[in-house]
Design an enzyme around this catalytic site. Structure first.
Site, PDB file in Angstrom:
ATOM      1  N   HIS A  19      -6.498  28.111  14.538  1.00 17.47           N
ATOM      2  CA  HIS A  19      -5.213  27.522  14.938  1.00 17.47           C
ATOM      3  C   HIS A  19      -5.289  27.139  16.409  1.00 17.47           C
ATOM      4  O   HIS A  19      -5.856  27.885  17.213  1.00 17.47           O
ATOM      5  CB  HIS A  19      -4.074  28.537  14.760  1.00 17.47           C
ATOM      6  N   GLU A  63       3.478  31.011  22.035  1.00 19.88           N
ATOM      7  CA  GLU A  63       2.548  31.665  21.109  1.00 19.88           C
ATOM      8  C   GLU A  63       1.729  32.751  21.819  1.00 19.88           C
ATOM      9  O   GLU A  63       1.403  33.784  21.226  1.00 19.88           O
ATOM     10  CB  GLU A  63       1.645  30.610  20.450  1.00 19.88           C
ATOM     11  N   TYR A  84       4.949  30.762  12.164  1.00 21.52           N
ATOM     12  CA  TYR A  84       4.924  29.408  11.594  1.00 21.52           C
ATOM     13  C   TYR A  84       6.328  28.954  11.169  1.00 21.52           C
ATOM     14  O   TYR A  84       6.455  28.105  10.290  1.00 21.52           O
ATOM     15  CB  TYR A  84       3.944  29.350  10.430  1.00 21.52           C
ATOM     16  N   ARG A  92      -7.850  20.880  20.603  1.00 21.15           N
ATOM     17  CA  ARG A  92      -7.633  20.203  19.311  1.00 21.15           C
ATOM     18  C   ARG A  92      -8.816  19.293  18.971  1.00 21.15           C
ATOM     19  O   ARG A  92      -9.178  19.151  17.810  1.00 21.15           O
ATOM     20  CB  ARG A  92      -6.299  19.478  19.296  1.00 21.15           C
ATOM     21  N   LYS A  94      -8.601  32.354  12.236  1.00 23.87           N
ATOM     22  CA  LYS A  94      -7.805  32.721  11.067  1.00 23.87           C
ATOM     23  C   LYS A  94      -8.566  33.687  10.151  1.00 23.87           C
ATOM     24  O   LYS A  94      -9.789  33.846  10.263  1.00 23.87           O
ATOM     25  CB  LYS A  94      -7.397  31.443  10.315  1.00 23.87           C
ATOM     26  N   ASN A 105      -8.295  26.937   7.169  1.00 24.34           N
ATOM     27  CA  ASN A 105      -9.015  26.028   8.064  1.00 24.34           C
ATOM     28  C   ASN A 105      -9.487  26.687   9.365  1.00 24.34           C
ATOM     29  O   ASN A 105      -9.595  26.010  10.401  1.00 24.34           O
ATOM     30  CB  ASN A 105      -8.195  24.752   8.308  1.00 24.34           C
ATOM     31  N   PHE A 154       4.122  24.237   1.631  1.00 28.00           N
ATOM     32  CA  PHE A 154       3.003  25.178   1.738  1.00 28.00           C
ATOM     33  C   PHE A 154       3.331  26.410   2.578  1.00 28.00           C
ATOM     34  O   PHE A 154       2.453  27.240   2.827  1.00 28.00           O
ATOM     35  CB  PHE A 154       1.763  24.482   2.310  1.00 28.00           C
TER      36      PHE A 154
HETATM   37  P1  ATP Z   1      -2.506  24.836  13.249  1.00 29.73           P
HETATM   38  O1  ATP Z   1      -1.049  24.744  13.633  1.00 29.73           O
HETATM   39  O2  ATP Z   1      -2.813  26.023  12.350  1.00 29.73           O
HETATM   40  O3  ATP Z   1      -3.424  24.738  14.429  1.00 29.73           O
HETATM   41  P2  ATP Z   1      -2.511  22.064  12.636  1.00 29.73           P
HETATM   42  O4  ATP Z   1      -1.695  21.910  13.868  1.00 29.73           O
HETATM   43  O5  ATP Z   1      -3.791  21.281  12.554  1.00 29.73           O
HETATM   44  O6  ATP Z   1      -2.877  23.571  12.366  1.00 29.73           O
HETATM   45  P3  ATP Z   1      -0.082  21.930  11.118  1.00 29.73           P
HETATM   46  O7  ATP Z   1       0.462  20.660  10.616  1.00 29.73           O
HETATM   47  O8  ATP Z   1       0.566  22.560  12.315  1.00 29.73           O
HETATM   48  O9  ATP Z   1      -1.652  21.727  11.359  1.00 29.73           O
HETATM   49  O10 ATP Z   1      -0.087  22.961   9.920  1.00 29.73           O
HETATM   50  C1  ATP Z   1      -0.198  24.357  10.176  1.00 29.73           C
HETATM   51  C2  ATP Z   1      -1.107  24.982   9.153  1.00 29.73           C
HETATM   52  O11 ATP Z   1      -0.488  24.908   7.873  1.00 29.73           O
HETATM   53  C3  ATP Z   1      -2.462  24.282   8.957  1.00 29.73           C
HETATM   54  O12 ATP Z   1      -3.431  24.660   9.877  1.00 29.73           O
HETATM   55  C4  ATP Z   1      -2.822  24.749   7.552  1.00 29.73           C
HETATM   56  O13 ATP Z   1      -3.354  26.086   7.601  1.00 29.73           O
HETATM   57  C5  ATP Z   1      -1.481  24.769   6.871  1.00 29.73           C
HETATM   58  N1  ATP Z   1      -1.271  23.509   6.170  1.00 29.73           N
HETATM   59  C6  ATP Z   1      -0.949  22.316   6.707  1.00 29.73           C
HETATM   60  N2  ATP Z   1      -0.837  21.357   5.771  1.00 29.73           N
HETATM   61  C7  ATP Z   1      -1.092  21.973   4.587  1.00 29.73           C
HETATM   62  C8  ATP Z   1      -1.148  21.548   3.230  1.00 29.73           C
HETATM   63  N3  ATP Z   1      -0.905  20.289   2.893  1.00 29.73           N
HETATM   64  N4  ATP Z   1      -1.453  22.485   2.289  1.00 29.73           N
HETATM   65  C9  ATP Z   1      -1.697  23.769   2.624  1.00 29.73           C
HETATM   66  N5  ATP Z   1      -1.656  24.235   3.882  1.00 29.73           N
HETATM   67  C10 ATP Z   1      -1.367  23.361   4.853  1.00 29.73           C
HETATM   68 MG    MG Z   2       0.023  23.044  14.261  1.00 26.91          MG
END
Ligand code: ATP
Ligand code: MG
Length: 131
Positions: free
Chosen positions: A109, A120, A43, A79, A3, A106, A51
């Site tokens: 992804h 994707e 997304y 993961r 990211k 974070n 968010f």
């Molecule tokens: P990713 O899909 O990016 O790998 P993930 O699967 O661990 O992450 P998801 O629940 O799919 O988490 O959320 C997608 C992304 O949205 C997260 O990686 C983060 O960048 C953002 N995100 C998730 N929860 C929050 C939150 N509470 N506040 C801000 N951003 C969030």
């Molecule tokens: Mg995710």
């Protein structure tokens, strides 16, 4: 994807080294920047979440590294390698524990299923860019 936060912090090499050490094969890779609109498409599953706007703004804020990674059990193993969404909850030694700064920014992804990994991958790469 690596990211924008991790690209800005100079952590592309550190993260790719961990991905290699964990046994993933890189089938496609590039540095690219998503427009706000394309980040929104990527997304779209989160579009009802509070968010979503912040997430799309962040994900389009600078270049990312997009990659297709191959391995037995790749989704689950990746993961595990990246750790929990919120780095405060990520296990020691995971990419997010080491390089993420917040739940929003974070570092990486990972796809959540083989089906979404295929979708994707096709979002970022054309056929002649996958090896
Ligand atoms: P990713 O899909 O990016 O790998 P993930 O699967 O661990 O992450 P998801 O629940 O799919 O988490 O959320 C997608 C992304 O949205 C997260 O990686 C983060 O960048 C953002 N995100 C998730 N929860 C929050 C939150 N509470 N506040 C801000 N951003 C969030
Ligand atoms: Mg995710």
């Amino acid at each position: 994807m690596i990211k924008p936060d991790a690209v800005r912090a100079g952590n592309i090499g550190n993260i790719l080294r961990m991905i290699n050490a964990a046994g993933f094969r890189i089938a496609a890779m590039k540095l690219t920047q998503m427009s706000l609109e394309r980040a929104g498409q990527f997304y779209a599953v989160h579009q009802e979440r509070p968010f979503y706007g912040e997430l799309c703004a962040f994900m389009s804020s600078g270049p990312i590294v997009a990659a297709i990674l191959e391995k037995e059990n790749a989704v689950d193993d990746f993961r595990k390698l990246i750790g929990a969404t919120n780095p405060a909850n990520a296990e020691e030694g995971t990419i997010r524990k080491l390089y993420a700064t917040s739940v929003g920014e974070n570092a990486v992804h990972g796809s959540d299923s083989d089906e979404n990994a295929a979708i994707e991958g096709a979002f970022h790469f054309g056929g002649v860019e996958m090896y």
